[in-house]
Design an enzyme around this catalytic site. Structure first.
Site, short mmCIF file in Angstrom:
data_model
loop_
_atom_site.label_atom_id
_atom_site.label_comp_id
_atom_site.label_asym_id
_atom_site.label_seq_id
_atom_site.Cartn_x
_atom_site.Cartn_y
_atom_site.Cartn_z
N LYS A 8 19.15 49.19 77.51
CA LYS A 8 19.79 48.07 76.82
C LYS A 8 19.40 48.10 75.36
CE LYS A 8 15.88 45.57 76.18
NZ LYS A 8 15.29 45.27 74.85
N PRO A 92 13.48 57.09 75.28
CA PRO A 92 12.10 57.16 74.79
C PRO A 92 11.26 56.05 75.42
CG PRO A 92 13.56 56.31 73.08
CD PRO A 92 14.44 56.79 74.19
N ILE A 93 9.95 56.30 75.51
CA ILE A 93 9.01 55.34 76.10
C ILE A 93 8.54 54.35 75.04
CG2 ILE A 93 6.74 55.13 77.20
CD1 ILE A 93 7.19 57.93 78.37
N ALA A 95 9.99 51.81 73.44
CA ALA A 95 10.87 51.93 72.28
C ALA A 95 11.85 50.78 72.10
CB ALA A 95 11.64 53.25 72.37
N GLY A 96 11.80 49.76 72.95
CA GLY A 96 12.70 48.63 72.77
C GLY A 96 14.02 48.75 73.49
N GLY A 99 13.41 50.76 79.03
CA GLY A 99 13.44 51.85 80.00
C GLY A 99 12.57 51.60 81.22
N GLY A 100 11.34 51.15 81.01
CA GLY A 100 10.45 50.88 82.12
C GLY A 100 10.94 49.74 82.99
N SER A 101 11.46 48.70 82.35
CA SER A 101 12.00 47.56 83.10
C SER A 101 13.23 47.97 83.90
CB SER A 101 12.36 46.43 82.13
OG SER A 101 11.21 45.95 81.46
N SER A 102 14.07 48.79 83.31
CA SER A 102 15.25 49.28 84.00
C SER A 102 14.87 50.14 85.20
CB SER A 102 16.13 50.09 83.04
OG SER A 102 17.23 50.66 83.71
N ASP A 134 11.62 41.52 80.75
CA ASP A 134 12.93 42.19 80.65
C ASP A 134 13.51 42.57 82.01
OD1 ASP A 134 13.25 42.09 77.93
OD2 ASP A 134 12.74 44.18 77.55
#
Length: 282
Positions: A8, A92-93, A95-96, A99-102, A134
């Protein structure tokens, strides 16, 4: 089961106040983009979770949000909760882009099916609130306004199929650090942006991110990327979340393609993409 774990961007983000629980009240617009990690999940007899990823800096222990999502759901399952989760990182890790939440949300959604828990979207969101602010958004599928900690959602005009260039040069920004230094907004500006979007406008004067000043002090390249975007005819360029990812919205796919071709070798991560309505597979 193979799943696309979509990222996102925050089309705008305003930090309003510090909460009694230590978090902040925000006002933001969350937008899915067609950039995704690839996640593969299979059941095992191990009675635990194995997380596999070749990306440097990607945690594979209990600090990973995937682990936390699995741990939160397994208490509802009577069988062997053993799974192997393989993640092919494209985003990217730190990074806003969430990614981790997704990753966490799509694994929870997959386990809900694999374990036949039959939980509603709302139930999964409720469980995930304690994992990360998130995470609940990634059970949704469209543009939403988010308030409070970031999971009080409000419908708004949906944004799809507009060309977006996303750039990140690998600089990592600590979200807790940014929140500890961010200047709280003195006026609430989001309604003006939403009114403009409802009129079908993309005007840069209505877009903003309260965190840019602090994050760009950590990663000055953020401002360089924003300038590059505007120099190449972006209508809007802004940092997403707490950074360091920057996005540019373009008036045409040809302008976006041109910017991509000129910047793809200058920065580490460059995605020529678009705003989408997210659909999970599996």
């Amino acid at each position: 089961m193979k799943i696309k774990s979509y990222g996102k961007i925050n089309l705008s983000l305003e930090v309003l106040s510090k909460r009694d629980d230590g978090f902040h009240n925000i006002d933001t617009i969350m937008q899915f983009v067609d950039v995704y990690d690839e996640v593969e999940i299979e059941s095992t007899n191990s009675n635990t979770i194995e997380i596999v990823c070749d990306e440097e800096g990607f945690p594979k222990d209990e600090t990973n949000l995937i682990y936390k999502g699995w741990d939160a759901l397994k208490v509802f399952y009577d069988g062997n909760p053993g799974v192997r989760v393989k993640v092919l990182k494209n985003m990217p890790i730190a990074a806003g882009m969430g990614g981790g939440s997704s990753n966490c949300a799509c694994v929870m959604e997959a386990l809900n099916k694999i374990w036949k828990l039959s939980f509603s979207k709302e139930k999964l969101q409720e469980i995930s609130k304690n994992i990360g602010s998130d995470v609940p958004y990634f059970f949704e599928n469209k543009t939403l306004r988010a308030k409070g900690r970031g999971f009080d959602f409000y419908d708004m005009i949906e944004i799809e199929d507009i060309p977006i260039l996303i750039i990140n040069n690998g600089c990592k920004v600590s979200t807790p650090y940014v929140y500890s230094k961010v200047e709280l907004s003195k006026e609430e500006k989001m309604d003006k942006l939403i009114d403009s979007l409802n009129r079908g406008e993309i005007k840069k004067e209505f877009f903003f991110n309260s965190m840019t000043k602090v994050s760009s002090e950590v990663c000055p390249e953020i401002l360089d990327i924003i300038k590059d975007m505007y120099d190449l005819n972006a209508k809007v360029s802004l940092m997403s979340g707490s950074g360091s990812t920057v996005f540019g919205i373009f008036g045409s796919y040809s302008d976006c393609n041109n910017a991509y071709n000129l910047l793809k070798d200058k920065y580490r991560y460059v995605f020529n993409t678009k705003a989408i309505r997210r659909e999970y597979e599996g």
